[in-house]
Design a protein around this motif. Structure first.
Motif, PDB file in Angstrom:
ATOM      1  N   PHE A   8       0.850  -1.194   0.000  1.00 13.70           N
ATOM      2  CA  PHE A   8       0.000   0.000   0.000  1.00 13.70           C
ATOM      3  C   PHE A   8       0.884   1.242   0.000  1.00 13.70           C
ATOM      4  O   PHE A   8       1.883   1.300   0.721  1.00 13.70           O
ATOM      5  N   GLU A   9       0.509   2.221  -0.803  1.00 14.01           N
ATOM      6  CA  GLU A   9       1.192   3.510  -0.773  1.00 14.01           C
ATOM      7  C   GLU A   9       0.946   4.186   0.579  1.00 14.01           C
ATOM      8  O   GLU A   9      -0.114   4.003   1.196  1.00 14.01           O
ATOM      9  N   LEU A  10       1.901   4.982   1.027  1.00  9.01           N
ATOM     10  CA  LEU A  10       1.786   5.602   2.337  1.00  9.01           C
ATOM     11  C   LEU A  10       0.558   6.492   2.459  1.00  9.01           C
ATOM     12  O   LEU A  10      -0.084   6.557   3.499  1.00  9.01           O
ATOM     13  N   LYS A  11       0.197   7.182   1.367  1.00  9.65           N
ATOM     14  CA  LYS A  11      -0.960   8.078   1.415  1.00  9.65           C
ATOM     15  C   LYS A  11      -2.271   7.302   1.567  1.00  9.65           C
ATOM     16  O   LYS A  11      -3.261   7.848   2.067  1.00  9.65           O
ATOM     17  N   ASP A  12      -2.279   6.031   1.155  1.00 11.16           N
ATOM     18  CA  ASP A  12      -3.486   5.210   1.256  1.00 11.16           C
ATOM     19  C   ASP A  12      -3.414   4.211   2.403  1.00 11.16           C
ATOM     20  O   ASP A  12      -4.386   3.483   2.654  1.00 11.16           O
ATOM     21  N   PHE A  13      -2.277   4.158   3.083  1.00 11.72           N
ATOM     22  CA  PHE A  13      -2.005   3.063   4.014  1.00 11.72           C
ATOM     23  C   PHE A  13      -3.037   2.983   5.141  1.00 11.72           C
ATOM     24  O   PHE A  13      -3.612   1.917   5.413  1.00 11.72           O
ATOM     25  N   ALA A  14      -3.302   4.088   5.810  1.00  6.18           N
ATOM     26  CA  ALA A  14      -4.228   4.076   6.953  1.00  6.18           C
ATOM     27  C   ALA A  14      -5.625   3.634   6.521  1.00  6.18           C
ATOM     28  O   ALA A  14      -6.286   2.837   7.205  1.00  6.18           O
ATOM     29  N   ARG A  15      -6.083   4.137   5.373  1.00  3.74           N
ATOM     30  CA  ARG A  15      -7.419   3.787   4.896  1.00  3.74           C
ATOM     31  C   ARG A  15      -7.513   2.303   4.527  1.00  3.74           C
ATOM     32  O   ARG A  15      -8.490   1.621   4.859  1.00  3.74           O
ATOM     33  N   GLU A  16      -6.492   1.794   3.832  1.00  3.94           N
ATOM     34  CA  GLU A  16      -6.513   0.403   3.391  1.00  3.94           C
ATOM     35  C   GLU A  16      -6.414  -0.563   4.576  1.00  3.94           C
ATOM     36  O   GLU A  16      -7.072  -1.610   4.590  1.00  3.94           O
ATOM     37  N   ALA A  18      -7.496   0.051   7.593  1.00  6.89           N
ATOM     38  CA  ALA A  18      -8.799   0.116   8.265  1.00  6.89           C
ATOM     39  C   ALA A  18      -9.819  -0.764   7.538  1.00  6.89           C
ATOM     40  O   ALA A  18     -10.656  -1.423   8.174  1.00  6.89           O
ATOM     41  N   LYS A  19      -9.745  -0.806   6.215  1.00  4.56           N
ATOM     42  CA  LYS A  19     -10.653  -1.670   5.438  1.00  4.56           C
ATOM     43  C   LYS A  19     -10.403  -3.145   5.770  1.00  4.56           C
ATOM     44  O   LYS A  19     -11.345  -3.931   5.917  1.00  4.56           O
ATOM     45  N   LEU A  20      -9.115  -3.518   5.851  1.00  6.39           N
ATOM     46  CA  LEU A  20      -8.790  -4.910   6.153  1.00  6.39           C
ATOM     47  C   LEU A  20      -9.347  -5.316   7.508  1.00  6.39           C
ATOM     48  O   LEU A  20      -9.846  -6.429   7.676  1.00  6.39           O
ATOM     49  N   LYS A  21      -9.269  -4.414   8.459  1.00  7.46           N
ATOM     50  CA  LYS A  21      -9.760  -4.756   9.797  1.00  7.46           C
ATOM     51  C   LYS A  21     -11.286  -4.713   9.878  1.00  7.46           C
ATOM     52  O   LYS A  21     -11.915  -5.649  10.377  1.00  7.46           O
ATOM     53  N   ASN A  22     -11.869  -3.651   9.409  1.00 11.91           N
ATOM     54  CA  ASN A  22     -13.294  -3.428   9.638  1.00 11.91           C
ATOM     55  C   ASN A  22     -14.196  -4.109   8.619  1.00 11.91           C
ATOM     56  O   ASN A  22     -15.314  -4.517   8.953  1.00 11.91           O
ATOM     57  N   GLU A  23     -13.730  -4.235   7.384  1.00 12.54           N
ATOM     58  CA  GLU A  23     -14.570  -4.822   6.339  1.00 12.54           C
ATOM     59  C   GLU A  23     -14.233  -6.288   6.063  1.00 12.54           C
ATOM     60  O   GLU A  23     -15.127  -7.086   5.790  1.00 12.54           O
ATOM     61  N   LYS A  24     -12.951  -6.647   6.158  1.00 16.60           N
ATOM     62  CA  LYS A  24     -12.551  -8.023   5.843  1.00 16.60           C
ATOM     63  C   LYS A  24     -12.206  -8.822   7.094  1.00 16.60           C
ATOM     64  O   LYS A  24     -11.760  -9.964   6.998  1.00 16.60           O
ATOM     65  N   HIS A  25     -12.399  -8.213   8.258  1.00 14.76           N
ATOM     66  CA  HIS A  25     -12.306  -8.889   9.556  1.00 14.76           C
ATOM     67  C   HIS A  25     -10.915  -9.451   9.847  1.00 14.76           C
ATOM     68  O   HIS A  25     -10.783 -10.484  10.511  1.00 14.76           O
ATOM     69  N   ASP A  67      16.315   9.172   5.875  1.00 13.35           N
ATOM     70  CA  ASP A  67      16.671  10.152   6.898  1.00 13.35           C
ATOM     71  C   ASP A  67      15.472  10.613   7.712  1.00 13.35           C
ATOM     72  O   ASP A  67      15.633  11.125   8.820  1.00 13.35           O
ATOM     73  N   ASN A  68      14.271  10.445   7.152  1.00 14.72           N
ATOM     74  CA  ASN A  68      13.076  10.920   7.850  1.00 14.72           C
ATOM     75  C   ASN A  68      11.903   9.972   7.580  1.00 14.72           C
ATOM     76  O   ASN A  68      10.837  10.391   7.144  1.00 14.72           O
ATOM     77  N   ALA A  69      12.138   8.697   7.857  1.00 13.88           N
ATOM     78  CA  ALA A  69      11.144   7.678   7.505  1.00 13.88           C
ATOM     79  C   ALA A  69       9.943   7.730   8.444  1.00 13.88           C
ATOM     80  O   ALA A  69      10.090   7.904   9.648  1.00 13.88           O
ATOM     81  N   TYR A  70       8.768   7.592   7.865  1.00 13.48           N
ATOM     82  CA  TYR A  70       7.542   7.543   8.674  1.00 13.48           C
ATOM     83  C   TYR A  70       6.530   6.641   7.991  1.00 13.48           C
ATOM     84  O   TYR A  70       6.576   6.399   6.776  1.00 13.48           O
ATOM     85  N   ILE A  71       5.607   6.105   8.803  1.00 11.72           N
ATOM     86  CA  ILE A  71       4.472   5.298   8.341  1.00 11.72           C
ATOM     87  C   ILE A  71       3.294   5.670   9.237  1.00 11.72           C
ATOM     88  O   ILE A  71       3.467   5.845  10.452  1.00 11.72           O
ATOM     89  N   PRO A  72       2.091   5.796   8.715  1.00 13.43           N
ATOM     90  CA  PRO A  72       0.927   6.058   9.581  1.00 13.43           C
ATOM     91  C   PRO A  72       0.720   4.935  10.596  1.00 13.43           C
ATOM     92  O   PRO A  72       0.911   3.763  10.288  1.00 13.43           O
ATOM     93  N   THR A  73       0.323   5.292  11.795  1.00 13.77           N
ATOM     94  CA  THR A  73       0.129   4.295  12.849  1.00 13.77           C
ATOM     95  C   THR A  73      -1.118   3.446  12.598  1.00 13.77           C
ATOM     96  O   THR A  73      -2.071   3.887  11.937  1.00 13.77           O
ATOM     97  N   VAL A  74      -1.093   2.219  13.126  1.00 16.65           N
ATOM     98  CA  VAL A  74      -2.297   1.381  13.137  1.00 16.65           C
ATOM     99  C   VAL A  74      -2.685   1.072  14.581  1.00 16.65           C
ATOM    100  O   VAL A  74      -3.503   0.178  14.830  1.00 16.65           O
ATOM    101  N   SER A  75      -2.095   1.806  15.539  1.00 17.59           N
ATOM    102  CA  SER A  75      -2.418   1.565  16.948  1.00 17.59           C
ATOM    103  C   SER A  75      -3.857   1.928  17.276  1.00 17.59           C
ATOM    104  O   SER A  75      -4.387   1.497  18.308  1.00 17.59           O
ATOM    105  N   ASN A  76      -4.507   2.720  16.420  1.00 21.14           N
ATOM    106  CA  ASN A  76      -5.923   3.018  16.599  1.00 21.14           C
ATOM    107  C   ASN A  76      -6.813   1.860  16.133  1.00 21.14           C
ATOM    108  O   ASN A  76      -8.000   1.815  16.451  1.00 21.14           O
ATOM    109  N   LEU A  77      -6.231   0.914  15.385  1.00 18.21           N
ATOM    110  CA  LEU A  77      -6.975  -0.241  14.889  1.00 18.21           C
ATOM    111  C   LEU A  77      -6.708  -1.490  15.724  1.00 18.21           C
ATOM    112  O   LEU A  77      -7.617  -2.242  16.044  1.00 18.21           O
ATOM    113  N   TRP A  78      -5.435  -1.725  16.042  1.00 15.81           N
ATOM    114  CA  TRP A  78      -5.036  -2.884  16.845  1.00 15.81           C
ATOM    115  C   TRP A  78      -4.227  -2.377  18.034  1.00 15.81           C
ATOM    116  O   TRP A  78      -3.205  -1.704  17.869  1.00 15.81           O
TER     117      TRP A  78
END
Length: 522
Positions: A8-16, A18-25, A67-78
């Protein structure tokens, strides 16, 4: 399983996600693996499971800006991502956007650099040990992305001026090792628990990157030393899967029997330590007495009692002792009447009943969200036994019950282990008279190489799922070897379980969670 990562691209990561957790269980986050992909950048591999179908999948996220790596958190999901993301930050420096507590998890707060990166300077001059106290901040850090693409930093205070804070551990005997639980109290009532890990962190995963595959095996027995067989079983299994090694039936029988003997050993120590923590010294002595009988049977074949250097890539170190079958059968006959003795002596005791029943409740939803597998999850009604839902060796062919309860309290966690000992004996009795002839070891080349690819394999350890992630570039050393510890999810759930309980209950809760510190720290 061989991993085929969704990217998943970083800009879509949080949304995708969330779909895996909430829609595909995919509600069980098995683990997060921090990775240095070289020129591709820094990132992480997420292994997920649907707890209804037990289907598993993996997701990959990469940030090219080293040098400035980041990824959106999933701690709000799991909820398990809270500590898992901190672990990745600690070793790789990847910041998880929106995570409320981006502090190091294992290393000192003043540690310089991120040691799991491939370009980390490992020279002794750059890694001098200090006897100075670890400076501790009284706030956490949260990172977010500004509109211009830069990272902003927000600080959150850990304590207010009115908070009364005490440390349980790392010297406290009831923490069962060097674990520190920074606890905020309101009188005798627990308001918050901050776990501090890393007091015996040894860098096992980093060391494995410079070891050949056979050399890595010696390290596994020293993780959860009460699940030494299962730890090594998971590691040799992932290597064997990558290499396509077919094992003989004799090897599968021996490994299944040894795993169940190790489970008996661990659960007997669990019973003993629960008794000791509650002051029941007689029950402690009874449990340790019978654990010695289990260790005697294992020792005659493996040569070890605590550390079991037995499984090898392609089979076992040696064939079973000539008296092994006879002595396992004797052990089963000896120990079956003892289970009633344990319950008569300790389970029915009014002190145990009062200190365990209704104390330290963990719901099924929280058990899944925190990834509390094993007896802790099954005590809350979560069916998660790896032997049942991802069977390996002979577990798909033997008849045994997956023990589950529904209250999720200390008493149910205790009872799951007590009942599982009876199931282990049941498995041993089905297998011990039927060990087939054949090779105990499938001969391998002098230099073992695993083809290029990624795999994840897990076993049912004494405290839950012990998993191993392997990424290979085709050489004789793993590019990345990640152990999924059984104990880290249990410690991450301590705050959830303890909040609102009395300070004395923390001892009961820790005893029934049954974590082993070297497994957490690695």
């Amino acid at each position: 399983m061989k991993l085929e990562n969704k990217v998943f691209e970083l800009k879509d990561f949080a949304r995708e996600m969330a779909k895996l957790k909430n829609e595909k269980h995919f509600d069980f986050l098995v683990t997060i693996v921090g990775e240095d992909f070289g020129e591709e950048g820094l990132g992480a591999v997420y292994i997920l499971e649907n707890t209804e179908t037990h289907q598993r999948m993996s997701v990959k996220a990469v940030n090219a800006d080293r040098d400035n790596a980041y990824i959106p958190t999933v701690s709000n999901l799991w909820k398990s991502a809270d500590l898992l993301e901190r672990e990745v930050y600690d070793f790789y420096g990847i910041k998880f956007l929106g995570h409320k507590d981006m502090r190091r998890l294992y290393l000192r707060s003043d540690f310089n650099g991120y040691p799991f990166r491939k370009d980390y300077d490992m020279s002794p001059e750059n890694n001098k040990y200090t006897l100075e106290d670890d400076p501790e901040s009284d706030y956490t850090v949260e990172y977010n992305l500004n509109e211009d693409g830069t990272l902003s930093e927000t600080k959150h205070k850990l304590f207010t001026e009115d908070d009364y804070v005490i440390n349980i551990g790392p010297q406290h005997p009831a923490t069962h090792g060097v674990l520190r639980l920074q606890t905020i109290l309101d009188g005798e009532v627990i308001r918050k628990v901050y776990p501090h890990c890393g007091y015996i962190h040894r860098g096992v995963e980093k060391m494995c990157e410079s070891y050949t595959y056979p050399q890595t095996l010696a390290l596994t027995d020293r993780l959860d030393y009460l699940s030494a067989m299962m730890n090594r079983h998971a590691l040799v299994s992932v290597i064997e899967e990558g290499m396509g090694i077919e094992l003989s039936d004799r090897i599968k029988y021996i490994r299944t029997i040894m795993d169940e003997l190790q489970r008996l050993d661990s659960h007997l120590l669990f019973y003993s330590c629960c008794a000791q923590d509650l002051g029941a010294l007689t029950a402690f002595i009874y449990g340790m007495r019978d654990r010695e009988q289990v260790l005697n049977v294992m020792e005659e074949t493996t040569g070890g009692r605590l550390i079991q250097n037995y499984y090898r890539i392609g089979g076992c170190q040696a064939d079973i002792d000539p008296n092994f079958v006879k002595n396992v059968k004797k052990l089963c006959e000896y120990i079956k009447p003892m289970f009633k003795e344990y319950h008569d002596l300790f389970t029915g005791n009014v002190i145990l009943q009062n200190r365990f029943k209704g104390v330290g409740v963990l719901s099924k939803e929280d058990a899944i969200s925190y990834g509390c597998t094993g007896g802790t999850g099954r005590a809350a009604g979560w069916h998660n036994d790896v032997r049942k839902y991802h069977p390996y060796d002979l577990y798909g062919k033997v008849d045994f019950n997956e023990i589950t309860y529904n209250n999720g309290d200390c008493f149910d966690r205790y009872m799951v282990r007590m009942d599982e000992m009876e199931q282990s004996v049941r498995i041993l009795e089905q297998l011990i008279d039927n060990i087939p002839e054949g090779d105990f070891y499938i001969k391998q080349k002098p230099i073992i190489k695993v083809p290029e690819g990624e795999w994840y394999t897990s076993c049912e350890g004494s405290r839950g799922e012990i998993g191993v992630y392997l990424r290979s570039d085709g050489g004789k050393n793993p590019c990345r070897l990640k152990f999924r510890p059984m104990g880290l999810p249990l410690v991450s759930a301590m705050d959830e379980i303890c909040r609102g309980e009395k300070i004395a209950d923390l001892i009961s809760i820790g005893a029934t969670l049954d974590y082993v510190i070297p497994d957490i720290d690695r």
